[in-house]
Design a protein around this motif. Structure first.
Motif, PDB file in Angstrom:
ATOM      1  N   GLN A 297      43.142  44.096  39.405  1.00  0.00           N
ATOM      2  CA  GLN A 297      43.014  44.371  37.980  1.00  0.00           C
ATOM      3  C   GLN A 297      42.572  45.798  37.698  1.00  0.00           C
ATOM      4  O   GLN A 297      42.770  46.290  36.590  1.00  0.00           O
ATOM      5  CB  GLN A 297      42.066  43.367  37.324  1.00  0.00           C
ATOM      6  CG  GLN A 297      42.674  41.996  37.225  1.00  0.00           C
ATOM      7  CD  GLN A 297      41.750  41.015  36.535  1.00  0.00           C
ATOM      8  OE1 GLN A 297      40.640  41.344  36.145  1.00  0.00           O
ATOM      9  NE2 GLN A 297      42.219  39.798  36.393  1.00  0.00           N
ATOM     10  N   ASP A 298      42.012  46.481  38.692  1.00  0.00           N
ATOM     11  CA  ASP A 298      41.666  47.879  38.475  1.00  0.00           C
ATOM     12  C   ASP A 298      42.926  48.700  38.205  1.00  0.00           C
ATOM     13  O   ASP A 298      42.974  49.521  37.291  1.00  0.00           O
ATOM     14  CB  ASP A 298      40.857  48.446  39.634  1.00  0.00           C
ATOM     15  CG  ASP A 298      41.488  48.203  40.995  1.00  0.00           C
ATOM     16  OD1 ASP A 298      42.315  47.269  41.135  1.00  0.00           O
ATOM     17  OD2 ASP A 298      41.154  48.946  41.937  1.00  0.00           O
ATOM     18  N   ALA A 299      43.999  48.432  38.945  1.00  0.00           N
ATOM     19  CA  ALA A 299      45.268  49.132  38.715  1.00  0.00           C
ATOM     20  C   ALA A 299      45.869  48.718  37.373  1.00  0.00           C
ATOM     21  O   ALA A 299      46.397  49.553  36.638  1.00  0.00           O
ATOM     22  CB  ALA A 299      46.244  48.837  39.840  1.00  0.00           C
ATOM     23  N   MET A 300      45.758  47.441  37.044  1.00  0.00           N
ATOM     24  CA  MET A 300      46.275  46.969  35.765  1.00  0.00           C
ATOM     25  C   MET A 300      45.529  47.634  34.606  1.00  0.00           C
ATOM     26  O   MET A 300      46.140  48.073  33.635  1.00  0.00           O
ATOM     27  CB  MET A 300      46.134  45.448  35.664  1.00  0.00           C
ATOM     28  CG  MET A 300      46.692  44.859  34.382  1.00  0.00           C
ATOM     29  SD  MET A 300      46.428  43.077  34.271  1.00  0.00           S
ATOM     30  CE  MET A 300      44.699  43.051  33.846  1.00  0.00           C
ATOM     31  N   PHE A 301      44.215  47.733  34.717  1.00  0.00           N
ATOM     32  CA  PHE A 301      43.407  48.352  33.670  1.00  0.00           C
ATOM     33  C   PHE A 301      43.829  49.804  33.445  1.00  0.00           C
ATOM     34  O   PHE A 301      43.902  50.270  32.322  1.00  0.00           O
ATOM     35  CB  PHE A 301      41.925  48.265  34.031  1.00  0.00           C
ATOM     36  CG  PHE A 301      41.008  48.799  32.970  1.00  0.00           C
ATOM     37  CD1 PHE A 301      40.739  48.055  31.832  1.00  0.00           C
ATOM     38  CD2 PHE A 301      40.425  50.045  33.100  1.00  0.00           C
ATOM     39  CE1 PHE A 301      39.896  48.553  30.843  1.00  0.00           C
ATOM     40  CE2 PHE A 301      39.582  50.550  32.129  1.00  0.00           C
ATOM     41  CZ  PHE A 301      39.320  49.798  30.997  1.00  0.00           C
ATOM     42  N   GLU A 302      44.105  50.508  34.534  1.00  0.00           N
ATOM     43  CA  GLU A 302      44.525  51.908  34.418  1.00  0.00           C
ATOM     44  C   GLU A 302      45.869  52.056  33.718  1.00  0.00           C
ATOM     45  O   GLU A 302      46.174  53.112  33.178  1.00  0.00           O
ATOM     46  CB  GLU A 302      44.583  52.546  35.803  1.00  0.00           C
ATOM     47  CG  GLU A 302      43.220  52.751  36.429  1.00  0.00           C
ATOM     48  CD  GLU A 302      43.298  53.263  37.850  1.00  0.00           C
ATOM     49  OE1 GLU A 302      44.422  53.483  38.367  1.00  0.00           O
ATOM     50  OE2 GLU A 302      42.235  53.453  38.455  1.00  0.00           O
ATOM     51  N   ASN A 303      46.681  51.007  33.724  1.00  0.00           N
ATOM     52  CA  ASN A 303      48.024  51.073  33.158  1.00  0.00           C
ATOM     53  C   ASN A 303      48.215  50.203  31.925  1.00  0.00           C
ATOM     54  O   ASN A 303      49.339  49.838  31.590  1.00  0.00           O
ATOM     55  CB  ASN A 303      49.049  50.686  34.226  1.00  0.00           C
ATOM     56  CG  ASN A 303      49.042  51.653  35.378  1.00  0.00           C
ATOM     57  OD1 ASN A 303      49.212  52.846  35.193  1.00  0.00           O
ATOM     58  ND2 ASN A 303      48.813  51.146  36.577  1.00  0.00           N
ATOM     59  N   PHE A 304      47.122  49.853  31.258  1.00  0.00           N
ATOM     60  CA  PHE A 304      47.238  49.053  30.036  1.00  0.00           C
ATOM     61  C   PHE A 304      48.151  49.737  29.030  1.00  0.00           C
ATOM     62  O   PHE A 304      48.080  50.955  28.851  1.00  0.00           O
ATOM     63  CB  PHE A 304      45.869  48.881  29.376  1.00  0.00           C
ATOM     64  CG  PHE A 304      45.133  47.625  29.761  1.00  0.00           C
ATOM     65  CD1 PHE A 304      45.777  46.507  30.228  1.00  0.00           C
ATOM     66  CD2 PHE A 304      43.763  47.580  29.610  1.00  0.00           C
ATOM     67  CE1 PHE A 304      45.081  45.371  30.556  1.00  0.00           C
ATOM     68  CE2 PHE A 304      43.048  46.444  29.937  1.00  0.00           C
ATOM     69  CZ  PHE A 304      43.723  45.340  30.413  1.00  0.00           C
TER      70      PHE A 304
ATOM     71  N   GLU B  94      46.864  47.524  23.979  1.00  0.00           N
ATOM     72  CA  GLU B  94      45.662  46.868  24.507  1.00  0.00           C
ATOM     73  C   GLU B  94      44.422  47.748  24.411  1.00  0.00           C
ATOM     74  O   GLU B  94      43.312  47.257  24.579  1.00  0.00           O
ATOM     75  CB  GLU B  94      45.879  46.470  25.970  1.00  0.00           C
ATOM     76  CG  GLU B  94      46.916  45.402  26.160  1.00  0.00           C
ATOM     77  CD  GLU B  94      46.463  44.056  25.648  1.00  0.00           C
ATOM     78  OE1 GLU B  94      45.265  43.736  25.717  1.00  0.00           O
ATOM     79  OE2 GLU B  94      47.326  43.303  25.181  1.00  0.00           O
TER      80      GLU B  94
END
Length: 179
Positions: free
Chosen positions: A88-95, A99
């Motif tokens: 989720q760290d990578a997902m958070f960086e690419n929101f 969002e």
């Protein structure tokens, strides 16, 4: 947001609804009145470094509580490790911008929740923190106006996670509402 949406889309599944200090459901106030809580949300939730370390993650969520609580600290630490393990760290960086931009997020509320709340024929309890800068009581009061059968209870002296910080009071209110 999800509880309200389920009650709207599948009304037979909901006999009542409880919404607790929910920025995802509470309406925007309009104009400059939103600037303060949006700034608080951006500071609390949009920190790009919050998943860089466990301590940074914990520090970024201090707005959740007004007093230290080992239970919340333990939950947050476990949540951090699950988030990292799941990527989720990578997902958070690419929101996507929808969002992280609170003005765009408003569109979700105004499309999927707010127009339908008045049609809910179920009792709805708004259980709100009186001390959460990300979701001020004024938003709860506006949300209450959208409900056909709503009640607002404000609990002072707690942050966003009022249900943890004031768990006994919240549980008493929930039990009374359920009766």
């Amino acid at each position: 947001f999800m509880a309200a949406r389920i009650a709207i889309v599948e009304p037979a599944r909901a006999r009542s609804l409880v919404l607790i200090t929910t920025g995802g459901t509470a309406p925007y106030l309009g104009g400059d009145a939103d600037n303060t809580w949006i700034a608080a949300c951006e500071a609390a939730y949009n920190d790009p470094d919050k998943l860089r370390s466990e301590e940074a993650y914990i520090a970024s969520l201090k707005h959740l509580m007004r007093s230290p609580d080992d239970r919340l600290d333990t939950l947050l630490r476990a949540g951090y490790h699950r988030a990292i393990a799941a990527g989720q760290d990578a997902m958070f960086e690419n929101f996507p911008e929808s969002e992280t931009d609170y003005q765009l997020y408003r569109n979700l509320q105004e499309t999927y929740v707010l127009p339908f709340l008045g049609d809910l024929a179920i009792p709805t309890l708004l259980l709100w923190s009186g001390d959460d800068p990300t979701v001020p009581v004024s938003r709860a009061e506006l949300l209450l106006e959208h409900l056909a059968d709503g009640e607002l209870v404000v609990i002072d002296g707690a942050g966003h996670n009022v249900m943890i910080e004031k768990h006994e009071e919240c549980n008493d209110l929930l039990r009374a509402f359920a009766k």
